[in-house]
Design a protein around this motif. Structure first.
Motif, PDB file in Angstrom:
ATOM      1  N   MET A   7       0.386 -15.586   7.471  1.00 25.59           N
ATOM      2  CA  MET A   7      -0.886 -15.534   8.094  1.00 25.59           C
ATOM      3  C   MET A   7      -1.664 -14.160   7.794  1.00 25.59           C
ATOM      4  SD  MET A   7      -1.780 -15.390  12.212  1.00 25.59           S
ATOM      5  CE  MET A   7      -1.112 -13.568  12.573  1.00 25.59           C
ATOM      6  N   LEU A   8      -1.291 -13.160   7.758  1.00 18.56           N
ATOM      7  CA  LEU A   8      -1.693 -11.731   7.630  1.00 18.56           C
ATOM      8  C   LEU A   8      -2.127 -11.735   6.074  1.00 18.56           C
ATOM      9  CD1 LEU A   8       0.197  -9.307   9.592  1.00 18.56           C
ATOM     10  CD2 LEU A   8      -1.913 -10.281  10.051  1.00 18.56           C
ATOM     11  N   ALA A   9      -1.316 -12.366   5.262  1.00 16.75           N
ATOM     12  CA  ALA A   9      -1.405 -12.310   3.618  1.00 16.75           C
ATOM     13  C   ALA A   9      -2.745 -12.746   3.229  1.00 16.75           C
ATOM     14  CB  ALA A   9      -0.394 -12.850   2.762  1.00 16.75           C
ATOM     15  N   LYS A  10      -3.493 -13.658   3.898  1.00 15.67           N
ATOM     16  CA  LYS A  10      -4.688 -14.193   3.545  1.00 15.67           C
ATOM     17  C   LYS A  10      -5.914 -13.096   3.828  1.00 15.67           C
ATOM     18  CE  LYS A  10      -5.333 -16.745   7.984  1.00 15.67           C
ATOM     19  NZ  LYS A  10      -5.571 -18.348   8.164  1.00 15.67           N
ATOM     20  N   PHE A  11      -5.440 -12.042   4.790  1.00 22.28           N
ATOM     21  CA  PHE A  11      -6.547 -11.121   4.835  1.00 22.28           C
ATOM     22  C   PHE A  11      -6.378  -9.587   4.124  1.00 22.28           C
ATOM     23  CE2 PHE A  11      -6.241 -13.525   8.746  1.00 22.28           C
ATOM     24  CZ  PHE A  11      -7.556 -14.013   9.014  1.00 22.28           C
ATOM     25  N   GLN A  12      -5.320  -9.875   3.268  1.00 20.40           N
ATOM     26  CA  GLN A  12      -4.869  -8.527   2.507  1.00 20.40           C
ATOM     27  C   GLN A  12      -6.070  -8.111   1.519  1.00 20.40           C
ATOM     28  OE1 GLN A  12      -1.263  -8.921   0.408  1.00 20.40           O
ATOM     29  NE2 GLN A  12      -1.434  -6.707  -0.287  1.00 20.40           N
ATOM     30  N   PRO A  13      -6.927  -8.838   0.912  1.00 20.70           N
ATOM     31  CA  PRO A  13      -7.743  -8.389   0.040  1.00 20.70           C
ATOM     32  C   PRO A  13      -8.823  -7.739   0.951  1.00 20.70           C
ATOM     33  CG  PRO A  13      -7.191 -10.781  -0.559  1.00 20.70           C
ATOM     34  CD  PRO A  13      -6.612 -10.386   0.565  1.00 20.70           C
ATOM     35  N   GLN A  14      -9.373  -8.355   2.037  1.00 20.58           N
ATOM     36  CA  GLN A  14     -10.465  -7.808   3.006  1.00 20.58           C
ATOM     37  C   GLN A  14     -10.016  -6.474   3.475  1.00 20.58           C
ATOM     38  OE1 GLN A  14      -9.518 -11.047   2.971  1.00 20.58           O
ATOM     39  NE2 GLN A  14     -11.478 -12.148   2.274  1.00 20.58           N
ATOM     40  N   ALA A  15      -8.698  -6.414   3.932  1.00 18.44           N
ATOM     41  CA  ALA A  15      -8.299  -5.179   4.476  1.00 18.44           C
ATOM     42  C   ALA A  15      -8.063  -3.913   3.293  1.00 18.44           C
ATOM     43  CB  ALA A  15      -6.580  -5.572   4.977  1.00 18.44           C
ATOM     44  N   LEU A  16      -7.992  -4.462   1.977  1.00 16.38           N
ATOM     45  CA  LEU A  16      -8.218  -3.265   1.058  1.00 16.38           C
ATOM     46  C   LEU A  16      -9.317  -2.694   0.919  1.00 16.38           C
ATOM     47  CD1 LEU A  16      -6.891  -1.664  -1.239  1.00 16.38           C
ATOM     48  CD2 LEU A  16      -7.381  -3.853  -2.865  1.00 16.38           C
ATOM     49  N   SER A  17     -10.404  -3.743   1.123  1.00 11.18           N
ATOM     50  CA  SER A  17     -12.024  -3.249   1.121  1.00 11.18           C
ATOM     51  C   SER A  17     -12.073  -2.375   2.185  1.00 11.18           C
ATOM     52  CB  SER A  17     -12.895  -4.541   0.996  1.00 11.18           C
ATOM     53  OG  SER A  17     -12.744  -5.298  -0.283  1.00 11.18           O
ATOM     54  N   LEU A  18     -11.426  -2.565   3.534  1.00  9.40           N
ATOM     55  CA  LEU A  18     -11.793  -2.023   4.623  1.00  9.40           C
ATOM     56  C   LEU A  18     -11.234  -0.496   4.653  1.00  9.40           C
ATOM     57  CD1 LEU A  18     -12.716  -1.807   7.689  1.00  9.40           C
ATOM     58  CD2 LEU A  18     -10.793  -2.732   8.183  1.00  9.40           C
ATOM     59  N   PHE A  19      -9.926  -0.534   4.016  1.00  6.03           N
ATOM     60  CA  PHE A  19      -9.180   0.619   3.877  1.00  6.03           C
ATOM     61  C   PHE A  19      -9.867   1.566   2.842  1.00  6.03           C
ATOM     62  CE2 PHE A  19      -5.801   2.983   1.406  1.00  6.03           C
ATOM     63  CZ  PHE A  19      -5.132   3.988   2.538  1.00  6.03           C
ATOM     64  N   ARG A  20     -10.505   1.003   1.887  1.00  5.54           N
ATOM     65  CA  ARG A  20     -11.231   1.829   0.763  1.00  5.54           C
ATOM     66  C   ARG A  20     -12.614   2.348   1.537  1.00  5.54           C
ATOM     67  NH1 ARG A  20     -14.339  -1.751  -1.078  1.00  5.54           N
ATOM     68  NH2 ARG A  20     -16.105  -0.751  -0.036  1.00  5.54           N
ATOM     69  N   PHE A  21     -13.156   1.533   2.457  1.00  7.49           N
ATOM     70  CA  PHE A  21     -14.519   1.898   2.961  1.00  7.49           C
ATOM     71  C   PHE A  21     -14.023   3.248   4.069  1.00  7.49           C
ATOM     72  CE2 PHE A  21     -17.179   1.841   6.719  1.00  7.49           C
ATOM     73  CZ  PHE A  21     -18.413   1.916   5.950  1.00  7.49           C
ATOM     74  N   ILE A  22     -12.972   2.894   4.822  1.00  5.34           N
ATOM     75  CA  ILE A  22     -12.617   4.143   5.667  1.00  5.34           C
ATOM     76  C   ILE A  22     -12.364   5.217   5.172  1.00  5.34           C
ATOM     77  CG2 ILE A  22     -11.255   4.707   7.515  1.00  5.34           C
ATOM     78  CD1 ILE A  22     -13.707   2.781   8.297  1.00  5.34           C
TER      79      ILE A  22
END
Length: 137
Positions: A7-22
């Motif tokens: 379930m969480l793996a499908k959000f991993q690319p977006q989480a990477l973008s959020l991590f980069r942004f923050i």
């Protein structure tokens, strides 16, 4: 546990973008405080030229991380700058008496930024970035 991971793996690319942004936004704020003097931080009132150079790097490359442009190169340079900041600005602040432990020398954020940027240098900016938009064209 396997379902939770899936379930969480499908959000991993977006989480990477959020991590980069923050990460970029936090570094950018240090650059703004050092170079532009906002907000007024007493520690950055009269900074030496080396800190001006560090602030400029944080301002420019932090902004590039925020938008995700030249992410890998920007993050790699910022990672090195943060390692340099830890050793020069924290561990060896007093060369005669170096303080190794980050909790004692105030270098925790520098170490965390160093490895966060090192990760971004290897992982890239994620799907929500200027780099990804340029690849699509």
């Amino acid at each position: 546990m396997d379902q939770f991971d899936k379930m969480l793996a499908k959000f991993q690319p977006q989480a990477l973008s959020l991590f980069r942004f923050i990460t970029g936004l936090l570094l950018f704020q240090y650059g703004v405080a050092k170079i532009l003097g906002f907000p007024a931080v007493p520690m950055f009132a009269k900074i030496p030229p080396l800190i001006v150079a560090a602030g400029t790097i944080e301002l420019v490359l932090g902004a590039l991380l925020v938008i995700g442009l030249f992410t890998r190169l920007s993050a790699f340079i910022l990672s090195g700058e943060m390692a340099f900041a830890y050793f020069l600005g924290h561990m060896f602040k007093t060369p005669a008496a170096p303080v190794f432990h980050p909790i004692l020398n105030g270098g925790t954020a520098a170490i965390l930024f160093c490895f966060a940027c090192l990760y971004l240098a290897t992982a890239g900016g994620g799907p929500i970035s200027a780099d990804a938009m340029m690849r699509k064209k």
